[in-house]
Design an enzyme around this catalytic site. Structure first.
Site, PDB file in Angstrom:
ATOM      1  N   TYR A 137       0.832  -1.193   0.000  1.00 32.50           N
ATOM      2  CA  TYR A 137       0.000   0.000   0.000  1.00 32.50           C
ATOM      3  C   TYR A 137       0.877   1.257   0.000  1.00 32.50           C
ATOM      4  CZ  TYR A 137      -3.949  -3.065   1.235  1.00 32.50           C
ATOM      5  OH  TYR A 137      -4.907  -4.050   1.250  1.00 32.50           O
ATOM      6  N   PRO A 197     -16.732  -3.738   0.569  1.00 30.29           N
ATOM      7  CA  PRO A 197     -18.153  -3.993   0.835  1.00 30.29           C
ATOM      8  C   PRO A 197     -19.079  -3.078   0.041  1.00 30.29           C
ATOM      9  CG  PRO A 197     -17.177  -2.759   2.637  1.00 30.29           C
ATOM     10  CD  PRO A 197     -16.046  -3.187   1.757  1.00 30.29           C
ATOM     11  N   GLY A 201     -13.320   1.651   4.318  1.00 32.89           N
ATOM     12  CA  GLY A 201     -12.342   2.675   4.013  1.00 32.89           C
ATOM     13  C   GLY A 201     -13.024   4.036   3.979  1.00 32.89           C
TER      14      GLY A 201
END
Length: 328
Positions: free
Chosen positions: A54, A209, A285
């Protein structure tokens, strides 16, 4: 906030968690990250996810510094990272013993932590023998650099193979898988992985999600907001498939169900993921505290997902995979 066991382990993780996937190091610096992380903690989140890849490691540096400056007690939070893509060199990626050990050490240095609670094999490595990977992950655990290990986007067959190696060698197998899971992406979680839950006690920490924001409804007018994920470089090609007319029609069909419950569509989508009993934690997030506050309210929506409501959702999305065939 509810806290679930991570699979068949004794580790407790918050039902909703936070991941640094495309935010830390690209959209958030240490100051912003501190605000976001503290907002998560204030709402009961105890699980924070990261990876060596990341922002090319910068996400781990920011998360580690933010946690340190916030003065959190290390034992109060669960921190994870993932190993696979550590650099461009031939031995800087994959799941060889060399990269797992060197990558773990490098991640801990960036996080400025003695250990992570959970370490994942970020993808399967078809070029490394499974026994080498399982032994290396156990070496990491034996040295106290991680307490548990898991996988991300592995197939059921690969996880089964890893467990076979672990049992043969009297080693620790993976306790968790991190797959993509949302109303449009369900086959692995609801079909392929079915034998894993009972056979090995595999838990799930799921990502995306909201299907990269599609399930918030913000793309339904056909526009891509400048501050959205699909506006970022590297995501524009993904937008073509994710924002197909059929997908947007289904999102529009879900909106009345959310309105009937009196909740935003995003909370309905998050609650739907968390309601799956095999999901230990849903990784969310956000780049703003207001988004965190809204996301965390999804825990209050889970009890509203009664069988009739779930049937309405299925009628709209029509994405439920077929279960295993029975020939009796």
């Amino acid at each position: 906030m509810q806290y679930n066991n991570l699979g068949r382990s004794g580790l407790k993780v918050s039902q909703l968690s936070y991941g640094a996937w495309v935010t830390f190091g690209t959209q958030l610096d240490v100051s912003n990250a501190k605000s976001i992380l503290q907002c998560c903690r204030d709402n009961g989140v105890n699980f924070f996810d990261n990876a060596e890849t990341y922002a090319s490691g910068r996400a781990e540096e920011i998360m580690g510094q933010a946690i340190r400056e916030l003065g959190w007690k290390r034992s109060d939070v669960v921190v994870s990272t993932k190993i696979f893509w550590g650099g461009a060199g031939p031995n800087n990626s994959g799941l060889s013993r060399k990269h797992i050990i060197e990558g773990t050490k490098a991640s801990l240095k960036r996080l400025d932590m003695e250990y992570v609670d959970l370490i994942y094999c970020h993808r399967p490595d078809l070029e490394t023998p499974m026994e080498e990977t399982v032994r290396a992950m156990n070496y990491v655990i034996d040295h106290g650099w991680a307490f548990y290990w898991g996988t991300s986007e592995w197939s059921a067959q690969q996880i089964t193979e890893a467990w076979g190696v672990a049992r043969r060698l009297d080693l620790i197998g993976p306790i968790v898988e991190q797959p993509q899971y949302n109303l449009f992406h369900r086959h692995k979680v609801e079909s392929d992985y079915l034998p894993l839950y009972n056979n090995y006690g595999i838990g799930l920490t799921t990502w995306s999600p909201l299907a990269c924001g599609v399930l918030t409804g913000k793309y339904n007018k056909g526009d891509i907001p400048p501050d959205s994920r699909f506006a970022l470089e590297g995501y524009k090609d993904d937008a073509k498939e994710a924002l197909a007319e059929d997908v947007l029609n289904k999102v529009n069909g879900l909106k009345p169900i959310a309105d009937e419950l009196g909740v935003p569509l995003s909370q309905l989508a998050l609650a739907w993921c968390a309601a799956n009993p095999n999901v230990s934690s849903v990784i969310t997030g956000a780049t703003k505290e207001s988004q965190i506050q809204e996301n965390m309210k999804a825990v209050n929506v889970i009890p509203l997902l009664t069988p009739p409501v779930m049937e309405k959702i299925e009628a709209v999305v029509q994405s439920k995979p077929k279960g295993p065939a029975s020939y009796r």
